[in-house]
Design a protein around this motif. Sequence first.
Motif, PDB file in Angstrom:
ATOM      1  N   ASP A  42       0.835  -1.206   0.000  1.00  0.00           N
ATOM      2  CA  ASP A  42       0.000   0.000   0.000  1.00  0.00           C
ATOM      3  C   ASP A  42       0.863   1.246   0.000  1.00  0.00           C
ATOM      4  OD1 ASP A  42      -2.416  -1.204  -0.123  1.00  0.00           O
ATOM      5  OD2 ASP A  42      -2.729  -1.268   2.044  1.00  0.00           O
ATOM      6  N   VAL A  43       1.890   1.242   0.868  1.00  0.00           N
ATOM      7  CA  VAL A  43       2.756   2.419   0.962  1.00  0.00           C
ATOM      8  C   VAL A  43       3.434   2.671  -0.367  1.00  0.00           C
ATOM      9  CG1 VAL A  43       4.876   3.327   1.972  1.00  0.00           C
ATOM     10  CG2 VAL A  43       3.155   2.296   3.420  1.00  0.00           C
ATOM     11  N   SER A  44       3.956   1.598  -0.977  1.00  0.00           N
ATOM     12  CA  SER A  44       4.665   1.809  -2.234  1.00  0.00           C
ATOM     13  C   SER A  44       3.690   2.318  -3.292  1.00  0.00           C
ATOM     14  CB  SER A  44       5.372   0.541  -2.688  1.00  0.00           C
ATOM     15  OG  SER A  44       4.446  -0.428  -3.074  1.00  0.00           O
ATOM     16  N   ARG A  45       2.461   1.860  -3.231  1.00  0.00           N
ATOM     17  CA  ARG A  45       1.462   2.369  -4.185  1.00  0.00           C
ATOM     18  C   ARG A  45       1.159   3.839  -3.948  1.00  0.00           C
ATOM     19  NH1 ARG A  45      -1.478  -2.166  -3.116  1.00  0.00           N
ATOM     20  NH2 ARG A  45      -0.966  -3.719  -4.661  1.00  0.00           N
ATOM     21  N   ILE A  46       1.010   4.195  -2.657  1.00  0.00           N
ATOM     22  CA  ILE A  46       0.722   5.599  -2.323  1.00  0.00           C
ATOM     23  C   ILE A  46       1.874   6.469  -2.774  1.00  0.00           C
ATOM     24  CG2 ILE A  46       0.493   7.210  -0.393  1.00  0.00           C
ATOM     25  CD1 ILE A  46      -1.017   4.878   1.061  1.00  0.00           C
ATOM     26  N   GLN A  47       3.109   5.997  -2.522  1.00  0.00           N
ATOM     27  CA  GLN A  47       4.286   6.774  -2.888  1.00  0.00           C
ATOM     28  C   GLN A  47       4.354   7.032  -4.378  1.00  0.00           C
ATOM     29  OE1 GLN A  47       6.510   8.284  -0.700  1.00  0.00           O
ATOM     30  NE2 GLN A  47       4.724   7.719   0.468  1.00  0.00           N
ATOM     31  N   THR A  48       3.966   6.035  -5.158  1.00  0.00           N
ATOM     32  CA  THR A  48       4.052   6.209  -6.603  1.00  0.00           C
ATOM     33  C   THR A  48       2.765   6.831  -7.139  1.00  0.00           C
ATOM     34  OG1 THR A  48       3.425   3.895  -6.736  1.00  0.00           O
ATOM     35  CG2 THR A  48       5.728   4.399  -7.097  1.00  0.00           C
ATOM     36  N   GLY A  49       1.901   7.244  -6.221  1.00  0.00           N
ATOM     37  CA  GLY A  49       0.652   7.896  -6.637  1.00  0.00           C
ATOM     38  C   GLY A  49      -0.326   6.924  -7.267  1.00  0.00           C
ATOM     39  N   ASN A  50      -0.117   5.632  -6.944  1.00  0.00           N
ATOM     40  CA  ASN A  50      -0.983   4.623  -7.563  1.00  0.00           C
ATOM     41  C   ASN A  50      -2.147   4.187  -6.696  1.00  0.00           C
ATOM     42  OD1 ASN A  50       0.363   4.569  -9.923  1.00  0.00           O
ATOM     43  ND2 ASN A  50       1.688   2.850  -9.380  1.00  0.00           N
ATOM     44  N   ILE A  51      -2.422   4.955  -5.651  1.00  0.00           N
ATOM     45  CA  ILE A  51      -3.556   4.566  -4.826  1.00  0.00           C
ATOM     46  C   ILE A  51      -4.824   4.837  -5.646  1.00  0.00           C
ATOM     47  CG2 ILE A  51      -3.557   6.806  -3.625  1.00  0.00           C
ATOM     48  CD1 ILE A  51      -4.613   5.188  -1.152  1.00  0.00           C
ATOM     49  N   GLU A  52      -5.570   3.772  -5.876  1.00  0.00           N
ATOM     50  CA  GLU A  52      -6.752   3.910  -6.727  1.00  0.00           C
ATOM     51  C   GLU A  52      -8.003   3.892  -5.874  1.00  0.00           C
ATOM     52  OE1 GLU A  52      -6.649   1.003  -9.901  1.00  0.00           O
ATOM     53  OE2 GLU A  52      -4.498   1.392 -10.102  1.00  0.00           O
ATOM     54  N   ILE A  53      -8.761   4.922  -6.015  1.00  0.00           N
ATOM     55  CA  ILE A  53     -10.000   5.019  -5.250  1.00  0.00           C
ATOM     56  C   ILE A  53     -11.156   4.736  -6.221  1.00  0.00           C
ATOM     57  CG2 ILE A  53     -11.460   6.568  -3.876  1.00  0.00           C
ATOM     58  CD1 ILE A  53      -8.882   6.085  -2.427  1.00  0.00           C
ATOM     59  N   HIS A  54     -11.897   3.687  -5.920  1.00  0.00           N
ATOM     60  CA  HIS A  54     -13.053   3.360  -6.764  1.00  0.00           C
ATOM     61  C   HIS A  54     -14.317   3.606  -5.964  1.00  0.00           C
ATOM     62  CE1 HIS A  54     -10.337   1.571  -9.663  1.00  0.00           C
ATOM     63  NE2 HIS A  54      -9.710   1.018  -8.634  1.00  0.00           N
ATOM     64  N   LYS A  55     -14.909   4.751  -6.214  1.00  0.00           N
ATOM     65  CA  LYS A  55     -16.069   5.136  -5.409  1.00  0.00           C
ATOM     66  C   LYS A  55     -17.348   4.503  -5.946  1.00  0.00           C
ATOM     67  CE  LYS A  55     -14.173   9.524  -3.903  1.00  0.00           C
ATOM     68  NZ  LYS A  55     -14.179  10.967  -4.125  1.00  0.00           N
ATOM     69  N   ALA A  66     -18.118   6.125  -1.721  1.00  0.00           N
ATOM     70  CA  ALA A  66     -16.690   6.054  -1.417  1.00  0.00           C
ATOM     71  C   ALA A  66     -16.177   4.675  -1.802  1.00  0.00           C
ATOM     72  CB  ALA A  66     -16.463   6.310   0.067  1.00  0.00           C
ATOM     73  N   ASP A  67     -14.872   4.469  -1.634  1.00  0.00           N
ATOM     74  CA  ASP A  67     -14.283   3.157  -1.919  1.00  0.00           C
ATOM     75  C   ASP A  67     -14.439   2.293  -0.676  1.00  0.00           C
ATOM     76  OD1 ASP A  67     -12.507   0.961  -2.157  1.00  0.00           O
ATOM     77  OD2 ASP A  67     -11.393   2.066  -3.704  1.00  0.00           O
ATOM     78  N   GLU A  68     -15.427   1.383  -0.725  1.00  0.00           N
ATOM     79  CA  GLU A  68     -15.783   0.626   0.472  1.00  0.00           C
ATOM     80  C   GLU A  68     -14.592  -0.152   1.030  1.00  0.00           C
ATOM     81  OE1 GLU A  68     -19.170  -1.917   0.072  1.00  0.00           O
ATOM     82  OE2 GLU A  68     -19.236  -2.359   2.223  1.00  0.00           O
ATOM     83  N   SER A  69     -13.839  -0.831   0.147  1.00  0.00           N
ATOM     84  CA  SER A  69     -12.757  -1.673   0.673  1.00  0.00           C
ATOM     85  C   SER A  69     -11.694  -0.810   1.375  1.00  0.00           C
ATOM     86  CB  SER A  69     -12.131  -2.510  -0.441  1.00  0.00           C
ATOM     87  OG  SER A  69     -11.444  -1.671  -1.342  1.00  0.00           O
ATOM     88  N   HIS A  70     -11.466   0.386   0.846  1.00  0.00           N
ATOM     89  CA  HIS A  70     -10.493   1.272   1.491  1.00  0.00           C
ATOM     90  C   HIS A  70     -11.014   1.803   2.826  1.00  0.00           C
ATOM     91  CE1 HIS A  70      -8.089   1.861  -2.361  1.00  0.00           C
ATOM     92  NE2 HIS A  70      -7.217   1.525  -1.435  1.00  0.00           N
ATOM     93  N   ILE A  71     -12.322   2.126   2.858  1.00  0.00           N
ATOM     94  CA  ILE A  71     -12.893   2.633   4.116  1.00  0.00           C
ATOM     95  C   ILE A  71     -12.884   1.527   5.177  1.00  0.00           C
ATOM     96  CG2 ILE A  71     -14.963   3.621   5.204  1.00  0.00           C
ATOM     97  CD1 ILE A  71     -13.411   5.580   3.352  1.00  0.00           C
ATOM     98  N   ILE A  72     -13.150   0.288   4.742  1.00  0.00           N
ATOM     99  CA  ILE A  72     -13.074  -0.849   5.670  1.00  0.00           C
ATOM    100  C   ILE A  72     -11.649  -0.943   6.235  1.00  0.00           C
ATOM    101  CG2 ILE A  72     -13.088  -3.392   5.829  1.00  0.00           C
ATOM    102  CD1 ILE A  72     -15.437  -3.356   3.836  1.00  0.00           C
ATOM    103  N   GLN A  73     -10.676  -0.741   5.345  1.00  0.00           N
ATOM    104  CA  GLN A  73      -9.275  -0.792   5.757  1.00  0.00           C
ATOM    105  C   GLN A  73      -8.990   0.248   6.849  1.00  0.00           C
ATOM    106  OE1 GLN A  73      -6.729  -0.397   2.355  1.00  0.00           O
ATOM    107  NE2 GLN A  73      -4.859  -0.797   3.514  1.00  0.00           N
TER     108      GLN A  73
END
Lengths: 508, 120
Positions: A347-360, A397-404
């Motif tokens: 997750d961190v590496s994804r966030i760092q590379t700006g690859n955090i994908e939010i699917h609302k 919102a992105d449910e799986s991310h909010i669950i996280q």
Amino acid sequence: MTEDIINRAALTGIDQTLFFRVVESTNTGIVITDNSLPDNPIIYCNPAFEQMSGYKRIDIIGHNCRFLQGKDRKQAARGIVHEAISNGRSCVVEIRNYTKEGKLFWNELYISPVTNDEGVVTHFIGIQNDVSSRKKSQLELERVQIETEKLVIERTKMYQESQDFMTSIVETLRESLLVIDHDFTILSANAHFLNTFKVSINETKGRLLYDLGNGQWNIPELKRMMEDILPTNNPVLDYEVEHEFPHIGKKLMLLNAHRVELEGQYKNWILLAIEDITERRAVQQRKDDFLSIASHELKTPLTTVVGYLQLMKRLMPAEASEKFRSIADKTERYVHRLNHLLSDLLDVSRIQTGNIEIHKEPFDFDKMLIETIEGIRAATPQREILLKGSVECQCNADESHIIQVVSNLLGNAIKYSPDNTPVTVQVTKISDVIKFSVTDKGIGITEADYAKIFDRFYRVAEVQRHYSGMGIGLYICQQIILNHGGTIWVESKRNVGSTFNFTIPIQG
Amino acid sequence: MAKRILIIEDDPGILELLELIFESDGYIVDSSLTGKSVNEIMKLNPDLLVMDVRIEGYKLTGDEICAELKAFIPPNGIPVMLLSAERNLPEIALACNSNSYMRKPFDINDLLETVGKFWK
């Protein structure tokens, strides 16, 4: 001669006694020495001199005048006096004399020879005035003049030194600096600028910023900001510029520009600092790539280990010992933890590379919350988790991310508070946002750590001692919430507990 | 009659694990360490295709094979389950019309439960 004097005296009609009275009455010190006697001794002094010197007549008659200088022998004035007396001439000096008590007084001394009929110097007369106060002011003035001159020299030196100091700082800085005039001509450029951009001072100084090189600084957005600096005093902060330079290739630069301020006065100059961040960015990229590849590569064997472990448990013979089963359970638990850590790293590496994908997508927030809490209750049945409030709405919102995020905050609350204390979850719908809060009765967080705990790899020292982990959970939560356009924060009191809150917009 | 599952997975460790899991639950397993063409798959005609997304050394990815299989006319009716560590697996699965998906690392019980649903 003598006759002449007597005649002159007779002409005035004044008798000699009056002359004596005059000398005795004047407030100017008068001393007469006899030059015909050895060592030119004092033969007379008037009361004014007694007053001035503190000596009584009887003390000094027969003495040479030199005792008046006490031990202060090295005076230029003494030489002058000596020469005048030797040559039978008159002189005027200012000489340092000392009273009977040893107190200094400046004596303005007029010495005149007295001659007899044959022109031989028989006596000297010394007229004395105490000019100490005048001399003092004069000396003070001289001292002040000297001091002032010294100060001017010192200041000039200091200015020169600080100038040299500034220049050496500017030249030593590993950052390119340009001083630019109000019309954007370059006033000066430091060595780092010249070296980095492979240009000479002649190609730089006196030229327009936007004409430098092949016009590489002629960037409309930069131009707009630069032109705004002088009228508004607004600096340009951390403005990134990427440019392909003819001799040095592609460079990524961070620009900062400020209006020059000297001794509280704004000048019509701009200081432009150019930081080359090409290499730094590349290192960051390599690190992120490494993190991403490493975590991905680790996932594959981990998948196998998890699977085999579970398979082992499924195929476990009925007669297997309790100890054996417990070992299998423990192994599984630790493997799961490893898996979570790896997921976090990914997750961190994804966030760092700006690859955090939010699917609302719209989902039922209350239902999601109840299910997530149920899942955590199943894992920690001994802990009391209270749920207060509901939002009764669909949340985009992105449910799986909010669950996280919910699992992470709730997990922390359980992990960092005593087993016998409850953890309270509160949800509220406020205007067009959902507010989620989880409160524990743990050790709490100091205010200094409020912001830092959301930093990547930051761990509160006290927590580090008692619990394992990498300190990236809250960082991930923050990134997820920020990517949803929400806010996340903590309120806490030492030894009372902490409340972690987040808000997200209902409409996404 | 026992159901037949075809597994396409490039990691030998995971492939063997999947074989063991499915066999222990009474399935007949065909397995392949590399990708297979739609024709080959249709020839084998499994009751379920369990497939990785990244297949090392093969011209197509798992989802591309799936998309081809699903677009084949006449329809072959072979259900597909993608098994991968890709984070955006739900989107990949949706895009290639796969019937189901499961994220790695997986839970055996979840895996068997999901697979079981295909013939209930």
